[in-house]
Design an enzyme around this catalytic site. Sequence first.
Site, PDB file in Angstrom:
ATOM      1  N   GLY A  51       0.880  -1.237  -0.026  1.00 52.05           N
ATOM      2  CA  GLY A  51      -0.269  -0.296   0.134  1.00 52.05           C
ATOM      3  C   GLY A  51       0.908   0.954   0.179  1.00 52.05           C
ATOM      4  CD  GLN A  56       3.404   5.706   2.876  1.00 53.65           C
ATOM      5  OE1 GLN A  56       1.800   4.725   2.084  1.00 53.65           O
ATOM      6  NE2 GLN A  56       4.201   4.610   3.458  1.00 53.65           N
ATOM      7  CB  CYS A  94       4.967   2.178   7.471  1.00 53.05           C
ATOM      8  SG  CYS A  94       4.513   3.472   6.998  1.00 53.05           S
ATOM      9  CG  LEU A  95       5.975   0.869   1.776  1.00 50.18           C
ATOM     10  CD1 LEU A  95       5.942   1.080   0.318  1.00 50.18           C
ATOM     11  CD2 LEU A  95       7.767   0.276   1.608  1.00 50.18           C
ATOM     12  CG  HIS A 136      -0.777   0.945   6.727  1.00 51.22           C
ATOM     13  ND1 HIS A 136       0.450   1.087   8.475  1.00 51.22           N
ATOM     14  CD2 HIS A 136      -0.338   2.794   6.581  1.00 51.22           C
ATOM     15  CE1 HIS A 136       1.054   1.323   8.107  1.00 51.22           C
ATOM     16  NE2 HIS A 136       1.065   2.068   6.934  1.00 51.22           N
ATOM     17  CD  GLU A 137      -1.316   2.342   2.459  1.00 49.17           C
ATOM     18  OE1 GLU A 137      -0.807   3.883   2.313  1.00 49.17           O
ATOM     19  OE2 GLU A 137      -0.650   1.768   3.146  1.00 49.17           O
ATOM     20  CG  HIS A 140      -0.164   6.667   5.458  1.00 48.47           C
ATOM     21  ND1 HIS A 140       1.109   7.413   6.382  1.00 48.47           N
ATOM     22  CD2 HIS A 140       0.498   5.391   5.298  1.00 48.47           C
ATOM     23  CE1 HIS A 140       1.905   6.369   6.659  1.00 48.47           C
ATOM     24  NE2 HIS A 140       1.593   4.824   5.452  1.00 48.47           N
TER      25      HIS A 140
HETATM   26 NI    NI Z   1       2.681   2.913   6.305  1.00 55.75          NI
END
Ligand code: NI
Length: 178
Positions: A51, A56, A94-95, A136-137, A140
Amino acid sequence: MDRSAMALLNIRTFGDPVLRQRAQEVTRVERAHRRLVADMFDTMRDAPGVGLAGPQVGVLQRIFVWEVDDRHGAFINPRITARSEETYVDDEGCLSIPGLLYPVERSVAVTVEGLDERGREVSVAAEGHLARVFQHEIDHLDGVLFIDRLPEDLRREALRTLRRQALGLAETRARGAL
Ligand code: NI
């Protein structure tokens, strides 16, 4: 224009203030959103991740892409319209916070409604891992990171790790500057 060319976007990491801002509603889905979604898919798959949300990659618009197993899609202006009362805990990463993995409590099932990158209405009923990715997204888009959802002791531990990482990075940069 070479349509096959991949465009990788720069993934913002913890400490970048853009990750803490609320992303804005998209008032009109335009051609540029299709390009952005394609670039976000390239960036997510290259990372690799499951995701990726607008903030991000420094885009403060309510948009995210996802890919779990053999399903994928994009959401613009996503809203959770239904959620299970039942929750479960599983490891989450998380990225934007590379290297950290912590157990987070999430709803088992959610239904998310919004638009796709062509402005069409989309509704996805998700369970388990996909439901976790959606929650999660969407967090963000509200400037919320998964570490915010940890119990106090784990959150402190995560923040200590992040501070150590930041110091390590600073030392590397200092050496590089010499
Ligand atoms: Ni994330």
